[in-house]
Write a protein that holds these residues in place. Structure first.
Motif, PDB file in Angstrom:
ATOM      1  N   ALA A   1      -7.065  -6.673   1.520  1.00 41.03           N
ATOM      2  CA  ALA A   1      -7.985  -7.792   0.818  1.00 41.03           C
ATOM      3  C   ALA A   1      -7.422  -8.292  -0.270  1.00 41.03           C
ATOM      4  N   LEU A   2      -6.722  -7.467  -1.176  1.00 40.78           N
ATOM      5  CA  LEU A   2      -6.182  -8.044  -2.358  1.00 40.78           C
ATOM      6  C   LEU A   2      -5.026  -9.143  -1.898  1.00 40.78           C
TER       7      LEU A   2
ATOM      8  N   ARG B   1      -7.763  -2.059   0.908  1.00 44.62           N
ATOM      9  CA  ARG B   1      -7.853  -2.492  -0.091  1.00 44.62           C
ATOM     10  C   ARG B   1      -6.559  -3.405  -0.828  1.00 44.62           C
ATOM     11  N   VAL B   2      -5.550  -2.993  -0.377  1.00 40.85           N
ATOM     12  CA  VAL B   2      -4.239  -3.912  -0.675  1.00 40.85           C
ATOM     13  C   VAL B   2      -4.333  -5.116   0.264  1.00 40.85           C
TER      14      VAL B   2
ATOM     15  N   GLU C   1      -4.788   5.204   2.539  1.00 39.86           N
ATOM     16  CA  GLU C   1      -6.071   4.845   2.364  1.00 39.86           C
ATOM     17  C   GLU C   1      -6.298   3.807   1.298  1.00 39.86           C
ATOM     18  N   GLU C   2      -5.087   3.214   0.816  1.00 34.41           N
ATOM     19  CA  GLU C   2      -4.852   2.047  -0.059  1.00 34.41           C
ATOM     20  C   GLU C   2      -4.841   0.872   1.006  1.00 34.41           C
TER      21      GLU C   2
ATOM     22  N   ALA D   1       0.776  -1.351  -0.003  1.00 38.69           N
ATOM     23  CA  ALA D   1       0.000   0.171   0.191  1.00 38.69           C
ATOM     24  C   ALA D   1       0.915   1.229   0.077  1.00 38.69           C
TER      25      ALA D   1
END
Length: 247
Positions: free
Chosen positions: A55-56, A52-53, A48-49, A44
């Protein structure tokens, strides 16, 4: 009996294939896992990322694990299919028809069964604890000196033989027989129309003979042809004796 490793057993075959296929497959998996490290662990760049990162990362790791499991399952399935379908491997008892019987004929290939007192005298010189039965054949109807010795046993006669046939291959039985007879030059010959396997080897010493040993799913037998070293001739005689003896 010399308990050699049964190189034609399913267990031995599985070990061979596991080494042949499993080790390269393991190497591929390790290399693939190593090369995919950065893909499985995305970074990340901002806070903020991060969700999402994260979960990825979980999805990619799960996908990698599933791919590895699928490869392992495919390999195990291929091994199981290969081991179960190769007719050159497996226990003797599963190699063909069972329930065959043995009955020594009076004449075979010009040789005549020795009976009466002459046969009793010859039998008295044979090992008394042997599970196989003996028959002696001379080159004339009134012969008292054997030119051929026939021995045979069946799974019905001998529980130990039945157990060996259920757990070991035909090749294992033949190897152990010739090793016990101290014959090192035994080679495979045509087993004849009854199938199974047959090998012949030369035995020298006080008495010269070629020993031919057959084995199938329910019987084993030996034809010893005396005063010869011709394996091809002895093998042909053994096939004739087996054809007349085993039913």
């Amino acid at each position: 009996m010399i308990l050699a490793v049964d190189v034609h057993s399913h267990a031995y075959q599985l070990g061979q294939y596991a080494a042949e296929w499993g080790i390269p497959a393991l190497i591929v998996v390790v290399i693939g896992w190593s090369l995919s490290r950065s893909w499985r662990n995305p970074v990340a760049r901002t806070l903020e990322e991060a969700p999402r990162v994260s979960a990825l990362h979980r999805r990619r790791t799960t996908l990698s694990v599933l791919a590895t499991v699928l490869v392992a399952c495919a390999l195990v399935t291929a091994l199981a299919v290969e081991v179960g379908t190769d007719s050159d491997y497996g226990p003797a008892g599963a190699s063909g028809p069972t329930g065959r019987t043995v009955d020594a004929p009076e004449t075979v290939a010009g040789y005549h069964l020795i009976t009466g007192a002459a046969a009793d005298a010859l039998a008295a010189r044979m090992p008394g604890s042997a599970a196989e039965r003996y028959w002696f054949y001379g080159d004339s109807p009134d012969a008292d000196r054997p030119s051929v010795l026939l021995t045979a046993s069946t799974a019905q006669w001998d529980p130990k033989l039945a157990h060996e046939m259920a757990t070991h291959s035909l090749s294992w039985g033949l190897y152990n027989f010739f090793a016990g007879a101290r014959i090192e030059d035994a080679r495979t010959v045509d087993a004849g129309p009854l199938g199974g396997e047959m090998q012949c080897g030369t035995r020298t010493g006080q008495v010269t003979a070629v020993l031919c040993r057959w084995g199938d799913a329910s019987t084993v037998g030996t034809v010893a042809v005396y005063d010869t070293t011709d394996i091809d001739r002895a093998g042909a005689i053994a096939v004739r004796f087996r054809a007349e003896t085993e039913h």
